[in-house]
Design a protein around this motif. Sequence first.
Motif, mmCIF file in Angstrom:
data_model
loop_
_atom_site.group_PDB
_atom_site.id
_atom_site.type_symbol
_atom_site.label_atom_id
_atom_site.label_comp_id
_atom_site.label_asym_id
_atom_site.label_seq_id
_atom_site.Cartn_x
_atom_site.Cartn_y
_atom_site.Cartn_z
ATOM 1 N N LEU A 1 0.817 -1.205 0.000
ATOM 2 C CA LEU A 1 0.000 0.000 0.000
ATOM 3 C C LEU A 1 0.845 1.247 0.000
ATOM 4 C CD1 LEU A 1 -2.979 -0.598 0.059
ATOM 5 C CD2 LEU A 1 -3.089 0.361 2.342
ATOM 6 N N ILE A 2 1.982 1.190 0.678
ATOM 7 C CA ILE A 2 2.843 2.358 0.722
ATOM 8 C C ILE A 2 3.959 2.266 -0.325
ATOM 9 C CG2 ILE A 2 4.467 3.644 2.139
ATOM 10 C CD1 ILE A 2 2.836 3.178 4.479
ATOM 11 N N GLY A 3 4.503 1.061 -0.474
ATOM 12 C CA GLY A 3 5.677 0.918 -1.325
ATOM 13 C C GLY A 3 5.396 1.138 -2.789
ATOM 14 N N LEU B 1 9.822 -3.059 -2.332
ATOM 15 C CA LEU B 1 8.787 -2.846 -3.332
ATOM 16 C C LEU B 1 8.965 -1.517 -4.036
ATOM 17 C CD1 LEU B 1 5.515 -4.200 -1.735
ATOM 18 C CD2 LEU B 1 6.560 -4.910 -3.866
ATOM 19 N N SER B 2 9.253 -0.482 -3.264
ATOM 20 C CA SER B 2 9.355 0.824 -3.920
ATOM 21 C C SER B 2 10.518 0.825 -4.899
ATOM 22 C CB SER B 2 9.484 1.945 -2.897
ATOM 23 O OG SER B 2 10.796 2.044 -2.424
ATOM 24 N N ARG B 3 11.578 0.113 -4.589
ATOM 25 C CA ARG B 3 12.696 0.113 -5.523
ATOM 26 C C ARG B 3 12.395 -0.660 -6.790
ATOM 27 N NH1 ARG B 3 18.522 0.851 -3.358
ATOM 28 N NH2 ARG B 3 18.893 -1.044 -4.545
ATOM 29 N N ILE B 4 11.750 -1.817 -6.643
ATOM 30 C CA ILE B 4 11.520 -2.545 -7.878
ATOM 31 C C ILE B 4 10.433 -1.877 -8.710
ATOM 32 C CG2 ILE B 4 12.405 -4.753 -7.146
ATOM 33 C CD1 ILE B 4 9.791 -5.771 -6.511
ATOM 34 N N VAL B 5 9.438 -1.290 -8.037
ATOM 35 C CA VAL B 5 8.426 -0.577 -8.810
ATOM 36 C C VAL B 5 9.064 0.622 -9.505
ATOM 37 C CG1 VAL B 5 6.372 0.862 -8.622
ATOM 38 C CG2 VAL B 5 6.455 -1.323 -7.459
ATOM 39 N N ARG B 6 9.932 1.319 -8.793
ATOM 40 C CA ARG B 6 10.601 2.470 -9.404
ATOM 41 C C ARG B 6 11.396 2.057 -10.631
ATOM 42 N NH1 ARG B 6 15.642 4.876 -9.368
ATOM 43 N NH2 ARG B 6 15.667 7.149 -9.317
#
Lengths: 294, 314, 326
Positions: free
Chosen positions: B111-113, B195-200
């Motif tokens: 939800l946040i990442g 998660l935020s890194r791979i989504v980025r």
Amino acid sequence: MSVQLSDPHPALTPARLSLLWRRLKGDPMGLIGLILVLIVVFCGLFSPWITPFDPFKIIVPDRFQAPSLTHLMGTDNLGRDVFSRVIAGSRIALFVGVSTIAIALAIGLSLGLLAGYGPRWLDNLLLLIFDSIYSFPTVILGLTVVTLLGASVATLMFVVIVIQTPAYARLTRTAALSLKNSEYIQAIESLGASNFRIIAVHILPNVVGPLLIIASMDIPSVVALEAGLTYLGMGIPPPAPSWGRILQEGFGLIRVAPWIVVSGGIPLIITTLGFTFLGESLRDHLDPRLRRVV
Amino acid sequence: MLFYAVQRIGLSILILITSMVMLFTALKLIPGDPATIMLGSRASAQMRTRITEQLGLNDPIIVQLGTFFGRILQGNLGTDMWSQRPVSQIVIENLPYTLVLIGVGLGWAALIGIPLGCYSAIRRNSFIDKFTGVISVGTISIPSFVVAIYIILLFAITLGWLPIIGAGDPGDRGDQMLHLIMPGFALGLGWVGYLSRIVRASMLEVMGENHIRTARAFGLPEFQIVKSYALRIAILPTITLLAIAIGGLLSSAVFVEAIFARPGIGKLIVDAANMRNFPVVQGGVLTTVALFALTMPIADLLVAWLDPRVRATL
Amino acid sequence: MTGDVLDIRGLSLRFDTQQGAVHALRNIDMTVPRGEIVGVVGESGSGKSTLALAVMRLLPGNAVIASGTIAFCGSDLLKLPEDEMRAIRGTRISMVFQDPMTSLNPVRSIGWQMADIQYRDRAASAAQKRAKSLEALQGVGIPDAASQLDRFPFQFSGGMRQRIAIAMSLLQKPELLIADEVTTALDVTLEAQILHLLRELRKNINGSILFISHNLGAIAEICDRVVVLYAGEVVESGPVGEIFNRPRHPYTKALIACDPARIETVTRELPVIAGDVPNLHRIPEACIFAPRCPVAIDRCHTERPADVMAGPSHRARCHLVAGGPA
């Protein structure tokens, strides 16, 4: 992970090293990582000489002292100086971290070359074994092995080696496979070079450099694994002052002596952050192609 | 599509079988007498003989292997040495707790990442991007049990806001949710960064592609482009990477459950391992391995469902 | 409404890169009159696509408009706030890109994408949007359009995808269609079909087309006017007949001479223009083509030429062209 070890990598000449140093100086994260790593390595190497007190010495009258100028991190329930124990613990962490990864690298490299260059059936068999090891979550694999073999330093190291080897083997295998079929190698084969020579002179140098970088980034997770398993009572037996042990003892005393637990966590944070920052920075500057997504 | 599903699950089963064989082999290879190991060195000869016979340890290896697999296929994971209850029952009692914990941990991390990763990709090199980048590396590398212990120190001991031990009163949903806050947070923290890194990374790649430029050329609002055009594509490698990393999630769950004394497969294995209660350890391990082995095909199927190009090649 | 659809005056644009500024477009003057097809021809790197993206204001972040105006039906696009510009994209100005293999979203069906483009028509129902999409597909000659709407781009060939892209761009009946090298990635037969399609469409929709290409043949076939771009400058522009039959600028002459389709005498060698496209970091105080020009004089190397009228609405930027001031 799309790591291409098979691409030719520029060699680590002195010129590149000095360029690397200059780049590193401008990168705050890399610098912080380097400083932290140096602190940990320093503590690990020189711990018998820099601990203010004997980490094992039990002095019951001194127990449960809050942090002060004499006892920088206080004392625990047996009167031992926590700060000294923490520094002594760095030796354990470093030893376990570096030696297990080194051994796993050696084994993984050999197995990977075997899988990539050897017969097909061997390749398939090794892959199946590797995938099966992968399918065990790391800590759970660790717990299983420790249940079978009993908790000791050797068991712990065995666990880490078993966990780390498949990754290195796979990477080597991929490189060996793609290099094997490259025109470059075929040309050398047609000139009569033996397999051994091909592997030793042409494939290995290409593979070793990036493999080292990747392996060094595994040091924090290995240190964390050791600490974690010890915390659960499944790692290095007492009275060795592993950071996991300090955390475990401290957790039980968290209400009366919270400084123990805080002190146990700090070195872990420093080590993992330091190695990770440094590793990321090095990888970015040396070879951005190695960028795994995380 | 059905054939693809069968294929993927079949491969996982093969790996699962190999893992079980390896487990079995490891059991057989350990030095010393299994009975002594389980009962301790002070066990009488009589107890040892009884255990040995009960576990069928005198039968030929092939028979043992056969019984091993046969029992598992029947859902029989052995008997708990201490309580004499079937291990499968113990596992079923504890599994839901672990699943809930993992769900909560991964849920809030996603939800946040994921939005954070999207934002970082769109506003590349902005303050939030750089800040998130550093914090991500930090939270990913710091071990989850250290996080757990520190937040216990802060929120439970110092501030006294949250309960530490257990999963809460079985009848009281609110109490149970209260007990999930800290464990869920500790479990998910590293994952927000991951998660935020791979989504980025995914989003950066997708947003640079030509079809996004086309979408802009048609005047579509940037938010719509990110949500319906880019994210739809970027989420695919994210799902695959998540499945690969589930093993790490299960490992972290072991620590979190042990620290918070929450019921669950992790705590089950740890407690059993400490008591050398091998049947329970084995049953718990097999369950986690099966869980992990299933996540890859599920992820692959999810990707196939979302990506028409994969569906077309099936 | 009278007046030109597109009127670009004095447009200069640079890209700020780590290696310094790249002056990609310098002092561009060109117009697209209403209802005409204007071709922009030039080599790779001449700035054709940059020009197109500048009109759409879809340039990358490091692009800086140094000066100039881009007047669309009278209003300067460069002065518009972003949301007003966004309202124009896809509705009044549409663009079709060069590579059909990558310019459509791979995971959404054609129908979905075409319906989504119509998102501004809040009053229209899904069925109405679908009907409009269907009509557009039929208009570009896609057979069995109804079932194609639910297919995905990878299920179509390059030529079909380009037609779909054209259909999408015409959905909202734009006043200006920018076709950026739309046939470059297609083979000759497909190219002929697309060119034919564009001509037909122009008749039906009564819109204007900015047709960018490096293929002289294509330009000659469908354009009414031609703008010749070299290294970021308009070196010559005029009606298509004038440009091809009476080219004035040495570069235009060389370009035409190099076109294999026009070779009349068989020699052993293909005519080429000697030299390379200049580096756009440093723009010399000279004619930009001088280093490669076969007829350059001393003045060409020291003084920038001004635009000269070589004929009715025929301009050239060269010291050697006789004519009145532009």
